[in-house]
Design a protein around this motif. Structure first.
Motif, mmCIF file in Angstrom:
data_model
loop_
_atom_site.group_PDB
_atom_site.id
_atom_site.type_symbol
_atom_site.label_atom_id
_atom_site.label_comp_id
_atom_site.label_asym_id
_atom_site.label_seq_id
_atom_site.Cartn_x
_atom_site.Cartn_y
_atom_site.Cartn_z
ATOM 1 N N LYS A 118 -7.815 7.514 -2.611
ATOM 2 C CA LYS A 118 -8.279 6.169 -2.474
ATOM 3 C C LYS A 118 -7.108 5.246 -1.805
ATOM 4 O O LYS A 118 -7.251 4.518 -0.789
ATOM 5 C CB LYS A 118 -8.746 5.361 -3.618
ATOM 6 C CG LYS A 118 -9.941 5.946 -4.063
ATOM 7 C CD LYS A 118 -10.222 5.218 -5.721
ATOM 8 C CE LYS A 118 -11.553 5.751 -6.303
ATOM 9 N NZ LYS A 118 -11.669 5.228 -7.647
ATOM 10 N N LYS B 160 -2.205 -4.979 14.111
ATOM 11 C CA LYS B 160 -2.787 -5.846 15.069
ATOM 12 C C LYS B 160 -2.169 -7.137 14.535
ATOM 13 O O LYS B 160 -1.923 -8.185 15.673
ATOM 14 C CB LYS B 160 -4.375 -5.886 14.601
ATOM 15 C CG LYS B 160 -5.067 -4.930 15.460
ATOM 16 C CD LYS B 160 -6.673 -4.742 14.969
ATOM 17 C CE LYS B 160 -7.202 -3.502 15.577
ATOM 18 N NZ LYS B 160 -8.589 -3.588 15.242
ATOM 19 N N LEU C 82 -3.738 -0.323 10.254
ATOM 20 C CA LEU C 82 -4.254 -0.599 11.455
ATOM 21 C C LEU C 82 -4.465 -2.249 11.787
ATOM 22 O O LEU C 82 -4.149 -2.738 12.661
ATOM 23 C CB LEU C 82 -5.876 -0.326 11.710
ATOM 24 C CG LEU C 82 -6.526 -0.643 13.192
ATOM 25 C CD1 LEU C 82 -5.608 0.178 14.118
ATOM 26 C CD2 LEU C 82 -7.869 0.121 13.013
ATOM 27 N N SER C 83 -4.956 -3.105 10.656
ATOM 28 C CA SER C 83 -4.876 -4.352 10.422
ATOM 29 C C SER C 83 -3.596 -5.149 10.575
ATOM 30 O O SER C 83 -3.463 -6.142 11.259
ATOM 31 C CB SER C 83 -5.881 -5.066 9.276
ATOM 32 O OG SER C 83 -4.909 -4.729 8.369
ATOM 33 N N CYS D 40 -4.474 6.490 -0.021
ATOM 34 C CA CYS D 40 -4.321 6.762 1.360
ATOM 35 C C CYS D 40 -5.069 6.185 2.210
ATOM 36 O O CYS D 40 -4.935 5.807 3.259
ATOM 37 C CB CYS D 40 -4.576 8.421 1.454
ATOM 38 S SG CYS D 40 -2.949 9.236 0.525
ATOM 39 N N MET D 41 -6.519 6.308 1.822
ATOM 40 C CA MET D 41 -7.242 5.514 2.601
ATOM 41 C C MET D 41 -7.267 4.093 2.776
ATOM 42 O O MET D 41 -7.430 3.365 4.093
ATOM 43 C CB MET D 41 -8.819 5.837 2.130
ATOM 44 C CG MET D 41 -9.296 7.288 2.156
ATOM 45 S SD MET D 41 -9.563 7.925 3.717
ATOM 46 C CE MET D 41 -10.673 6.995 4.500
ATOM 47 N N LYS D 42 -6.922 3.357 2.015
ATOM 48 C CA LYS D 42 -6.542 2.020 2.045
ATOM 49 C C LYS D 42 -5.656 1.835 2.801
ATOM 50 O O LYS D 42 -5.397 0.900 3.397
ATOM 51 C CB LYS D 42 -6.169 1.475 0.536
ATOM 52 C CG LYS D 42 -6.083 -0.154 0.634
ATOM 53 C CD LYS D 42 -5.916 -0.721 -0.825
ATOM 54 C CE LYS D 42 -5.607 -2.176 -0.644
ATOM 55 N NZ LYS D 42 -5.327 -2.981 -1.862
ATOM 56 N N TYR D 43 -4.411 2.688 2.726
ATOM 57 C CA TYR D 43 -3.173 2.584 3.419
ATOM 58 C C TYR D 43 -3.610 2.607 4.913
ATOM 59 O O TYR D 43 -3.065 1.921 5.824
ATOM 60 C CB TYR D 43 -2.060 3.766 2.879
ATOM 61 C CG TYR D 43 -0.993 3.497 4.209
ATOM 62 C CD1 TYR D 43 0.125 2.730 3.815
ATOM 63 C CD2 TYR D 43 -0.626 4.450 5.284
ATOM 64 C CE1 TYR D 43 1.187 2.810 4.573
ATOM 65 C CE2 TYR D 43 0.260 4.471 5.974
ATOM 66 C CZ TYR D 43 1.439 3.390 5.757
ATOM 67 O OH TYR D 43 2.482 3.539 6.464
ATOM 68 N N GLY D 44 -4.382 3.606 5.436
ATOM 69 C CA GLY D 44 -4.820 3.947 6.876
ATOM 70 C C GLY D 44 -5.492 2.590 7.326
ATOM 71 O O GLY D 44 -5.350 2.032 8.401
ATOM 72 N N ARG D 45 -6.432 1.994 6.525
ATOM 73 C CA ARG D 45 -7.108 0.829 6.932
ATOM 74 C C ARG D 45 -6.011 -0.214 7.022
ATOM 75 O O ARG D 45 -6.176 -1.208 8.151
ATOM 76 C CB ARG D 45 -8.014 0.478 5.974
ATOM 77 C CG ARG D 45 -9.563 1.283 5.989
ATOM 78 C CD ARG D 45 -10.608 0.849 5.158
ATOM 79 N NE ARG D 45 -10.457 0.639 3.875
ATOM 80 C CZ ARG D 45 -10.514 1.502 2.942
ATOM 81 N NH1 ARG D 45 -10.937 2.847 3.276
ATOM 82 N NH2 ARG D 45 -10.088 1.185 1.682
ATOM 83 N N THR D 46 -5.271 -0.397 6.174
ATOM 84 C CA THR D 46 -4.266 -1.598 6.120
ATOM 85 C C THR D 46 -3.456 -1.511 7.059
ATOM 86 O O THR D 46 -3.069 -2.572 7.771
ATOM 87 C CB THR D 46 -3.653 -1.585 4.842
ATOM 88 O OG1 THR D 46 -4.328 -1.864 3.852
ATOM 89 C CG2 THR D 46 -2.725 -2.824 4.664
ATOM 90 N N CYS E 61 0.954 -0.957 0.017
ATOM 91 C CA CYS E 61 0.058 0.042 0.058
ATOM 92 C C CYS E 61 0.951 1.165 0.043
ATOM 93 O O CYS E 61 0.646 2.285 -0.667
ATOM 94 C CB CYS E 61 -0.953 -0.003 1.136
ATOM 95 S SG CYS E 61 -2.260 -1.149 1.137
#
Length: 188
Positions: free
Chosen positions: A84, A98, A94-95, A86-92, A37
């Motif tokens: 898009k 974890k 976090l996961s 940047c948003m995917k990077y942010g979601r990825t 990402c």
């Protein structure tokens, strides 16, 4: 690549338990989606920057407005893709964080360890340097010339600031130059 898995107990010339290597490989595998990402996001940002430079050159050359409009439409499409990515990077991020934490928690403690002495004779060993792989490096370098007669650190900083401001003009960063100048002159 933003980070490389590391274990402080790994030393040059030491015997390395295979499990440590497997643990680091598991962490690296878990981090791969985030690295992908980040590479995509950086590639799109670099493309957008280059397109802005080309747009400026096209204006300077006097290209017709109709053709410039088509180019601006493409630039806007790239901006949409950047959003898009940047948003995917942010979601990825976090996961992946974890997942990596779960992997680290499941692994045994290996930062405090002991091992047999290395069979390597350091006195008879020589260090061989290998060239750095150029394909793993990404550069975005610009030459900024300081041409003002008033040679001061502020005038050079102002020149660099103006250049950077043009580069990131679409990010809507507001800058209070007067406040900056006063803080700079007062030594803050």
């Amino acid at each position: 690549m933003s980070s490389i898995p590391f274990d402080p107990t790994l030393n040059l010339g030491q015997i390395i338990p295979l499990q440590k290597i497997k643990d680091l490989q598991a962490i690296a595998q878990a981090q791969k989606p985030l690295e992908d990402c980040l590479d995509r996001m950086n590639g799109l940002l670099f493309t957008s920057y280059k397109m802005k430079m080309i747009y400026g050159e096209m204006q300077t050359l006097g290209v017709e407005t109709d053709q410039l409009k088509l180019f601006v439409d493409e630039m806007n499409a790239v901006k949409s893709e950047i959003s898009k990515a940047c948003m995917k990077y942010g979601r990825t991020a976090l996961s992946v964080f974890k997942n990596v934490q779960q992997i680290k928690d499941s692994q045994q403690q290996k930062t405090i360890s002991f091992s047999i002495e290395s069979p390597m004779d350091y006195g008879k060993s020589k260090i061989v340097q290998f060239p750095l792989a150029y394909d793993a490096l990404h550069f975005d370098v610009q030459y900024i010339r300081n041409e003002e007669n008033k040679e001061s650190s502020y005038s050079h900083a102002s020149t660099v600031s103006k250049s950077t401001e043009k580069k990131y003009a679409d990010f809507d960063v507001q800058k209070d130059e007067k406040n900056y100048r006063e803080r700079f002159e007062h030594g803050e």
